[in-house]
Motif scaffolding. Structure first.
Motif, PDB file in Angstrom:
ATOM      1  N   ARG A  40      17.141 -37.240  14.569  1.00 52.03           N
ATOM      2  CA  ARG A  40      15.782 -36.761  14.736  1.00 52.03           C
ATOM      3  C   ARG A  40      15.289 -36.696  16.233  1.00 52.03           C
ATOM      4  NH1 ARG A  40      10.351 -39.422  12.120  1.00 52.03           N
ATOM      5  NH2 ARG A  40       8.782 -37.993  13.267  1.00 52.03           N
ATOM      6  N   LEU A  41      15.052 -35.575  16.927  1.00 51.70           N
ATOM      7  CA  LEU A  41      14.480 -35.533  18.333  1.00 51.70           C
ATOM      8  C   LEU A  41      13.384 -36.249  18.084  1.00 51.70           C
ATOM      9  CD1 LEU A  41      14.843 -34.343  21.217  1.00 51.70           C
ATOM     10  CD2 LEU A  41      13.704 -32.204  20.099  1.00 51.70           C
ATOM     11  N   VAL A  42      13.096 -37.378  19.194  1.00 53.43           N
ATOM     12  CA  VAL A  42      11.926 -37.708  19.212  1.00 53.43           C
ATOM     13  C   VAL A  42      11.235 -37.991  20.909  1.00 53.43           C
ATOM     14  CG1 VAL A  42      12.353 -39.326  17.268  1.00 53.43           C
ATOM     15  CG2 VAL A  42      13.081 -40.082  19.396  1.00 53.43           C
ATOM     16  N   GLY A  43      11.959 -37.297  21.730  1.00 54.51           N
ATOM     17  CA  GLY A  43      11.558 -37.480  22.950  1.00 54.51           C
ATOM     18  C   GLY A  43      12.205 -36.261  23.953  1.00 54.51           C
ATOM     19  N   LEU A  44      11.582 -35.852  24.712  1.00 54.43           N
ATOM     20  CA  LEU A  44      12.194 -34.853  25.832  1.00 54.43           C
ATOM     21  C   LEU A  44      11.541 -35.024  27.135  1.00 54.43           C
ATOM     22  CD1 LEU A  44      14.074 -31.783  24.906  1.00 54.43           C
ATOM     23  CD2 LEU A  44      11.820 -31.209  26.426  1.00 54.43           C
ATOM     24  N   VAL A  45      12.246 -34.731  28.041  1.00 57.83           N
ATOM     25  CA  VAL A  45      11.830 -34.389  29.277  1.00 57.83           C
ATOM     26  C   VAL A  45      12.689 -33.207  29.953  1.00 57.83           C
ATOM     27  CG1 VAL A  45      13.255 -35.958  30.769  1.00 57.83           C
ATOM     28  CG2 VAL A  45      11.114 -35.248  31.777  1.00 57.83           C
ATOM     29  N   ASN A  85      17.615 -22.452  29.806  1.00 56.37           N
ATOM     30  CA  ASN A  85      17.403 -21.973  31.316  1.00 56.37           C
ATOM     31  C   ASN A  85      16.876 -22.978  32.165  1.00 56.37           C
ATOM     32  OD1 ASN A  85      18.291 -19.092  30.746  1.00 56.37           O
ATOM     33  ND2 ASN A  85      16.455 -18.948  29.810  1.00 56.37           N
ATOM     34  N   SER A  86      16.751 -24.244  31.802  1.00 57.18           N
ATOM     35  CA  SER A  86      16.353 -25.351  32.420  1.00 57.18           C
ATOM     36  C   SER A  86      17.247 -25.862  33.401  1.00 57.18           C
ATOM     37  CB  SER A  86      15.468 -26.149  31.703  1.00 57.18           C
ATOM     38  OG  SER A  86      14.413 -25.706  30.934  1.00 57.18           O
ATOM     39  N   THR A  87      16.711 -26.511  34.360  1.00 60.40           N
ATOM     40  CA  THR A  87      17.645 -27.188  35.470  1.00 60.40           C
ATOM     41  C   THR A  87      18.215 -28.480  34.683  1.00 60.40           C
ATOM     42  OG1 THR A  87      16.528 -26.432  37.141  1.00 60.40           O
ATOM     43  CG2 THR A  87      18.182 -27.828  37.746  1.00 60.40           C
ATOM     44  N   HIS A  88      17.300 -29.242  34.226  1.00 57.54           N
ATOM     45  CA  HIS A  88      17.759 -30.658  33.620  1.00 57.54           C
ATOM     46  C   HIS A  88      16.646 -30.895  32.308  1.00 57.54           C
ATOM     47  CE1 HIS A  88      19.729 -31.938  37.075  1.00 57.54           C
ATOM     48  NE2 HIS A  88      18.582 -31.411  37.762  1.00 57.54           N
ATOM     49  N   VAL A  89      17.546 -31.179  31.329  1.00 55.60           N
ATOM     50  CA  VAL A  89      16.710 -31.588  30.146  1.00 55.60           C
ATOM     51  C   VAL A  89      17.531 -32.820  29.617  1.00 55.60           C
ATOM     52  CG1 VAL A  89      16.300 -30.699  27.656  1.00 55.60           C
ATOM     53  CG2 VAL A  89      16.671 -29.173  29.419  1.00 55.60           C
ATOM     54  N   ILE A  90      16.400 -33.740  29.408  1.00 51.92           N
ATOM     55  CA  ILE A  90      17.018 -34.943  28.773  1.00 51.92           C
ATOM     56  C   ILE A  90      16.092 -35.450  27.476  1.00 51.92           C
ATOM     57  CG2 ILE A  90      17.504 -37.447  29.223  1.00 51.92           C
ATOM     58  CD1 ILE A  90      17.464 -36.820  32.229  1.00 51.92           C
ATOM     59  N   SER A  91      17.154 -35.655  26.444  1.00 54.52           N
ATOM     60  CA  SER A  91      16.283 -35.946  25.162  1.00 54.52           C
ATOM     61  C   SER A  91      16.588 -37.218  24.228  1.00 54.52           C
ATOM     62  CB  SER A  91      16.693 -34.725  24.226  1.00 54.52           C
ATOM     63  OG  SER A  91      18.103 -34.664  24.226  1.00 54.52           O
ATOM     64  N   ALA A  92      15.825 -37.712  23.823  1.00 55.48           N
ATOM     65  CA  ALA A  92      16.039 -39.041  23.179  1.00 55.48           C
ATOM     66  C   ALA A  92      15.926 -38.597  21.565  1.00 55.48           C
ATOM     67  CB  ALA A  92      14.680 -39.790  23.326  1.00 55.48           C
ATOM     68  N   TRP A  93      16.995 -39.293  20.959  1.00 53.68           N
ATOM     69  CA  TRP A  93      17.325 -39.134  19.466  1.00 53.68           C
ATOM     70  C   TRP A  93      17.249 -40.325  18.711  1.00 53.68           C
ATOM     71  CZ3 TRP A  93      17.939 -34.116  17.590  1.00 53.68           C
ATOM     72  CH2 TRP A  93      18.399 -33.127  18.852  1.00 53.68           C
ATOM     73  N   LEU A 143       6.890 -34.050  29.712  1.00 51.01           N
ATOM     74  CA  LEU A 143       7.649 -35.043  29.134  1.00 51.01           C
ATOM     75  C   LEU A 143       6.854 -35.303  27.564  1.00 51.01           C
ATOM     76  CD1 LEU A 143       9.203 -37.844  29.190  1.00 51.01           C
ATOM     77  CD2 LEU A 143       7.215 -38.833  30.409  1.00 51.01           C
ATOM     78  N   LEU A 144       7.056 -35.380  26.592  1.00 49.91           N
ATOM     79  CA  LEU A 144       6.608 -35.720  25.289  1.00 49.91           C
ATOM     80  C   LEU A 144       7.634 -36.635  24.600  1.00 49.91           C
ATOM     81  CD1 LEU A 144       7.233 -32.650  23.425  1.00 49.91           C
ATOM     82  CD2 LEU A 144       8.074 -32.648  25.422  1.00 49.91           C
ATOM     83  N   VAL A 145       6.836 -37.440  23.859  1.00 44.68           N
ATOM     84  CA  VAL A 145       7.389 -38.205  22.900  1.00 44.68           C
ATOM     85  C   VAL A 145       6.667 -38.232  21.389  1.00 44.68           C
ATOM     86  CG1 VAL A 145       8.070 -40.724  22.372  1.00 44.68           C
ATOM     87  CG2 VAL A 145       8.017 -39.801  24.590  1.00 44.68           C
ATOM     88  N   ASP A 146       7.182 -38.122  20.529  1.00 46.68           N
ATOM     89  CA  ASP A 146       6.672 -38.170  19.143  1.00 46.68           C
ATOM     90  C   ASP A 146       5.637 -39.338  19.083  1.00 46.68           C
ATOM     91  OD1 ASP A 146       6.273 -38.684  16.283  1.00 46.68           O
ATOM     92  OD2 ASP A 146       8.244 -37.449  15.735  1.00 46.68           O
ATOM     93  N   PRO A 147       4.570 -39.146  18.531  1.00 48.35           N
ATOM     94  CA  PRO A 147       3.702 -40.244  18.450  1.00 48.35           C
ATOM     95  C   PRO A 147       4.133 -41.359  17.760  1.00 48.35           C
ATOM     96  CG  PRO A 147       2.578 -38.063  18.139  1.00 48.35           C
ATOM     97  CD  PRO A 147       3.986 -37.856  18.081  1.00 48.35           C
ATOM     98  N   GLU A 148       4.903 -41.148  16.505  1.00 48.59           N
ATOM     99  CA  GLU A 148       5.682 -42.398  15.740  1.00 48.59           C
ATOM    100  C   GLU A 148       6.519 -43.269  16.485  1.00 48.59           C
ATOM    101  OE1 GLU A 148       7.330 -41.178  12.118  1.00 48.59           O
ATOM    102  OE2 GLU A 148       5.913 -39.335  11.730  1.00 48.59           O
ATOM    103  N   TYR A 149       6.851 -42.701  17.744  1.00 50.48           N
ATOM    104  CA  TYR A 149       7.804 -43.518  18.663  1.00 50.48           C
ATOM    105  C   TYR A 149       7.072 -43.782  20.090  1.00 50.48           C
ATOM    106  CZ  TYR A 149      11.468 -42.240  15.586  1.00 50.48           C
ATOM    107  OH  TYR A 149      12.180 -41.888  14.045  1.00 50.48           O
ATOM    108  N   GLN A 150       6.001 -43.567  20.238  1.00 50.37           N
ATOM    109  CA  GLN A 150       5.094 -44.011  21.606  1.00 50.37           C
ATOM    110  C   GLN A 150       5.127 -45.340  21.488  1.00 50.37           C
ATOM    111  OE1 GLN A 150       1.815 -41.409  21.999  1.00 50.37           O
ATOM    112  NE2 GLN A 150       2.879 -39.509  21.975  1.00 50.37           N
ATOM    113  N   GLY A 151       5.284 -45.897  22.522  1.00 48.62           N
ATOM    114  CA  GLY A 151       5.121 -47.409  22.881  1.00 48.62           C
ATOM    115  C   GLY A 151       6.299 -48.062  22.832  1.00 48.62           C
TER     116      GLY A 151
END
Length: 133
Positions: A52-57, A40-48, A72-80
């Motif tokens: 493995r889903l590792v980030g999402l806005v 139901n969201s207007t925009h969803v962009i994910s990082a894989w 906006l969230l990023v898996d802690p193992e992939y932050q930085g």
């Protein structure tokens, strides 16, 4: 590592649950609700990273005046690894013609991140929230 960015809204609940709980967000305890919310969201962009889903806005907008970047969230193992920067740059491209783009960071430590993209703080503006869980 090759991070792939996707503009999809259809997610497996287990993928969203893992990502949201990786950053200790309570909404991760409701993966079925999150799955429907993405649809139901207007925009969803994910990082894989492979599968493995590792980030999402996620953003919601009215197409004319205002957009809300809900999270906006990023898996802690992939932050930085600049995943958050890339997700933010990609979603902001949709809002060049809108009057306002708003975000309400729940963690004060993230404010400097958002300011790098042009967001400003206002003394007389703060978010109010009702929690129903």
């Amino acid at each position: 590592m090759n991070i792939e960015y996707k503009e999809i809204k259809n997610f497996k609940p287990v993928d969203l649950e893992r990502l949201f709980l990786s950053v200790n967000w309570d909404s991760g305890k409701y993966p079925d609700k999150l799955t429907r919310a993405m649809l139901n969201s207007t925009h969803v962009i994910s990082a894989w990273d492979d599968k493995r889903l590792v980030g999402l806005v996620r953003a919601l907008d009215d197409g004319e005046t205002v957009a809300f970047i809900h999270y906006l969230l990023v898996d802690p193992e992939y932050q930085g690894m600049n995943i958050g920067n890339e997700l933010m740059n990609r979603v902001l491209k949709y809002f060049n013609d809108l009057l306002y783009v708003k975000i309400m960071p729940s963690d004060p430590n993230t404010i400097s991140f958002y300011k790098r993209f042009g967001f400003e703080s206002y003394e007389n503006y703060s978010a109010l929230v009702i929690k129903n869980f």
